[in-house]
Enzyme design. Structure first.
Site, short mmCIF file in Angstrom:
data_model
loop_
_atom_site.label_atom_id
_atom_site.label_comp_id
_atom_site.label_asym_id
_atom_site.label_seq_id
_atom_site.Cartn_x
_atom_site.Cartn_y
_atom_site.Cartn_z
N GLU A 41 0.96 -1.30 0.01
CA GLU A 41 0.05 0.14 -0.01
C GLU A 41 0.67 1.26 0.24
O GLU A 41 1.68 1.47 0.78
CB GLU A 41 -0.92 -0.09 1.17
CG GLU A 41 -1.62 1.22 1.57
CD GLU A 41 -2.13 1.28 2.93
OE1 GLU A 41 -2.36 2.51 3.32
OE2 GLU A 41 -2.49 0.47 3.55
N LYS A 127 -10.22 -2.14 8.27
CA LYS A 127 -8.88 -1.83 8.91
C LYS A 127 -9.15 -1.22 10.23
O LYS A 127 -9.86 -0.18 10.63
CB LYS A 127 -8.20 -0.44 8.09
CG LYS A 127 -7.06 0.16 8.65
CD LYS A 127 -6.70 1.14 7.62
CE LYS A 127 -5.49 2.04 8.33
NZ LYS A 127 -5.04 3.04 7.32
#
Length: 195
Positions: A41, A127
């Site tokens: 990411e 998340k």
């Protein structure tokens, strides 16, 4: 659209490359991809970071855009070649824009209400952020009312506590500082290989 279940199948690591120059980002990303244990990411808060994302995406491996807080950033992420988006919080407009762009979205959650709304918006993976403030117990407690939720524990996670979060039910770990410091990625990969 790929799903996070596809992207993270057998890959318990989301390596977060915040503010990492392209040459170092390529080095870390290659090690992550070659390990078979993770995806990458790149938080896209600067034009330089978007260029890092674009360069990594050109390699054909799973890379996503992080710190995506607006629908406009979703468009930037998609244009740069991201295959998923990640946010620090839950914004339903960003969820919708990501899904409309064919990108699975990983919203940040820290409360039962946020978990509930994220699941209703079509996000299966969430998340848990900031993980060190929430603690491993939070993951166990959320699995009672939300057994279908899959969590990526993010924020303060490294080799020293990775097993705790995985044992508590995290499906994956979002790790930034620990993968970018010298030797940190190797330590974390060793923990993940050992289970």
């Amino acid at each position: 659209m790929n799903s996070f279940s596809d992207l993270l199948s057998g890959r318990p690591l989301v390596a977060i490359l915040r503010g990492v120059p392209v040459a170092r980002a390529l080095e870390i990303s290659t090690a992550v991809w070659d390990s078979g244990l993770g995806v990458v990411e790149v938080p896209i808060q600067t034009p330089e970071a978007v260029e890092v994302l674009r360069e990594l995406a050109s390699r054909g491996e799973p890379v996503g855009a992080g710190t995506v807080r607006t629908p406009e950033q979703v468009a930037v992420a998609a244009e740069a070649g991201a295959v998923f988006t990640v946010a620090p919080g839950l914004d339903l407009d960003v969820v919708r824009a990501s899904h409309d762009a064919g990108l699975p979205h990983l919203p940040g959650v820290a409360t039962a209400s946020e978990v509930h709304h994220a699941l209703r918006a079509g996000c299966e993976w969430l998340k848990a952020f900031p993980a060190t403030s929430l603690g491993p117990g939070w993951l166990r407690e959320m699995s009672g009312p939300f057994p279908e939720a899959r969590f990526v524990a993010t924020g303060g996670v490294g080799a020293h506590n990775a097993r705790d979060y995985l044992a508590a039910g995290a499906g994956a770990l979002g790790v930034g500082g620990a993968v970018t410091r010298a030797g940190g990625l190797a330590e974390l990969l060793a923990v993940l290989r050992d289970g």
